[in-house]
Scaffold this active site. Structure first.
Site, PDB file in Angstrom:
ATOM      1  N   HIS A 163       0.852  -1.194   0.000  1.00 44.67           N
ATOM      2  CA  HIS A 163       0.000   0.000   0.000  1.00 44.67           C
ATOM      3  C   HIS A 163       0.885   1.241   0.000  1.00 44.67           C
ATOM      4  O   HIS A 163       1.444   1.633   1.021  1.00 44.67           O
ATOM      5  CB  HIS A 163      -0.912   0.005   1.219  1.00 44.67           C
ATOM      6  CG  HIS A 163      -2.146   0.844   1.037  1.00 44.67           C
ATOM      7  ND1 HIS A 163      -2.242   1.828   0.082  1.00 44.67           N
ATOM      8  CD2 HIS A 163      -3.359   0.833   1.683  1.00 44.67           C
ATOM      9  CE1 HIS A 163      -3.434   2.395   0.148  1.00 44.67           C
ATOM     10  NE2 HIS A 163      -4.135   1.808   1.098  1.00 44.67           N
ATOM     11  N   HIS A 166      -3.107   6.614  -0.707  1.00 44.49           N
ATOM     12  CA  HIS A 166      -4.117   7.064   0.262  1.00 44.49           C
ATOM     13  C   HIS A 166      -3.540   7.692   1.534  1.00 44.49           C
ATOM     14  O   HIS A 166      -4.152   7.659   2.598  1.00 44.49           O
ATOM     15  CB  HIS A 166      -5.062   5.912   0.621  1.00 44.49           C
ATOM     16  CG  HIS A 166      -5.761   5.362  -0.574  1.00 44.49           C
ATOM     17  ND1 HIS A 166      -6.405   4.142  -0.580  1.00 44.49           N
ATOM     18  CD2 HIS A 166      -5.916   5.866  -1.835  1.00 44.49           C
ATOM     19  CE1 HIS A 166      -6.921   3.921  -1.784  1.00 44.49           C
ATOM     20  NE2 HIS A 166      -6.635   4.958  -2.550  1.00 44.49           N
ATOM     21  N   TYR A 168      -0.939   6.859   3.342  1.00 41.70           N
ATOM     22  CA  TYR A 168      -0.316   5.984   4.339  1.00 41.70           C
ATOM     23  C   TYR A 168       1.208   6.041   4.210  1.00 41.70           C
ATOM     24  O   TYR A 168       1.735   6.848   3.460  1.00 41.70           O
ATOM     25  CB  TYR A 168      -0.901   4.573   4.229  1.00 41.70           C
ATOM     26  CG  TYR A 168      -2.391   4.564   4.495  1.00 41.70           C
ATOM     27  CD1 TYR A 168      -2.908   5.143   5.651  1.00 41.70           C
ATOM     28  CD2 TYR A 168      -3.293   4.030   3.577  1.00 41.70           C
ATOM     29  CE1 TYR A 168      -4.273   5.169   5.892  1.00 41.70           C
ATOM     30  CE2 TYR A 168      -4.660   4.063   3.813  1.00 41.70           C
ATOM     31  CZ  TYR A 168      -5.144   4.634   4.969  1.00 41.70           C
ATOM     32  OH  TYR A 168      -6.495   4.682   5.210  1.00 41.70           O
TER      33      TYR A 168
END
Length: 346
Positions: A163, A166, A168
């Protein structure tokens, strides 16, 4: 046959169709120990029964303080492997392939005290001020991703997704909005994500493709655009990423900056930009719940795979229903106990 239901192969990952269930946090770990439970088992297995070709398990923390909340899944301990193995074995039994998204929320970890980040910049006025990671902390974090990937392989996942979107941790490092360090990780903001990719590749079998989710555009003032996204994706590709899952935003509070024209397929052009710019396969995502919209992305060769998020939250059988609507469902794709249902067949 609609191209949406043709097989797709990348390295040793062979998918029966082009439909992906993207990672969506369930916030459903009642014991707060990161271990997926019955809810997660039913949630993921039901989408395999429903015909989905590729399922990506929600962002699972590589560190206890890397979860968005303490009710999120995690993969920081060997004791968590068995519960994931129960899910992967059963998903495979119903003909789907499955990955897990490895992540760390960084400054967006709501229950961490304190959260950590590249720099001590809080997410918003209501958030805790994160602690800037030391050089030693960064090394430990990179190893946490490596160990998370090792556990994923042991748990039977077909691959992993990192990931990097977004807002993060990996996104926080490569974004100029959240990385103002004065060391090598500030001078080269892509370095952290690059080293995470390299570390994860060390423990993945060579035939297993590595996927990375990225935000290809930020929407707040001073945020980067797709030209910068192409730059960091080029580095990540060189480090070992085989496919990008292209999203956008997440670096600011919901509603900040606005998302222009956020209608069906609003992120598809971003996916196509990364795909054509780097000659690499991509997953497109973003309000593609309409069967024909999803089909068009594949038939127009804008992406190799399409991710259906909200549509699958409301309909575990989205894939079978899409196949039915777009020409008739192949009997071979309907689970035997459901054959007596009313299906428009080919």
């Amino acid at each position: 046959m609609s191209e949406l239901f043709t097989p797709y192969e990348i390295k040793a990952l062979v998918l029966k169709n082009r439909v992906v269930m993207p990672p969506m946090c369930q916030y459903a770990v009642v014991q707060e120990d990161g271990v997926p439970g019955d809810w997660h088992f039913v949630h993921y297995v039901s989408r395999a029964v429903g015909g989905t070709g590729f399922i990506i398990v929600e962002m699972s923390g590589v560190h206890p303080d890397g979860r968005i909340t303490n009710k999120d899944t995690g993969i920081w301990d060997d004791g968590q492997i068995e519960a994931y193995r129960r899910i992967t074995d059963t998903v495979h039994a119903y003909g789907a392939k499955i990955a897990i998204q490895l992540g760390h929320a960084g400054r967006k970890a709501l229950d961490a005290n304190p959260p950590v980040a590249p720099s001590a910049i809080p997410f918003d006025e209501r958030s805790k001020t994160p602690q800037a990671l030391s050089a030693e902390g960064i090394a430990e974090m990179i190893n946490a991703y490596r160990e998370g990937a090792r556990r994923a392989v042991e748990a039977g996942f077909d691959t992993v997704e990192l990931h990097g979107a977004h807002g993060y941790l990996i996104h926080q490092f490569h974004s100029p909005l959240t990385n103002i360090r004065d060391d090598e990780y500030g001078a080269d903001p892509i370095l952290f994500g690059e080293q995470v990719v390299q570390a994860v590749k060390e423990v993945l079998p060579p035939e297993m493709p590595l996927i990375m989710r990225v935000s290809a555009r930020e929407y707040v003032a001073g945020g980067y655009d797709e030209s910068y996204a192409l730059e960091f994706c080029r580095r990540y590709k060189a480090a070992g990423v085989d496919m990008f899952h292209v999203s956008s935003g997440g670096e600011g509070p919901i509603g900040s900056g606005g998302v222009p024209n956020a209608g069906p397929g609003y992120q598809v052009d971003l996916a196509e930009h990364i795909r054509s710019g780097l000659q690499i396969p991509v997953i497109a995502v973003g309000k593609l719940d309409d069967y024909k919209e999803a089909q068009a992305v594949i038939e127009e060769k804008k992406a190799e795979l399409v991710a259906i998020g909200r549509g699958m939250l409301s309909d575990p059988y989205w894939t079978l229903h899409a196949e039915e609507a777009l020409g008739g469902v192949d009997k071979a794709n309907v689970p035997v106990p459901y054959e007596r249902g009313v299906w428009k067949r080919k």
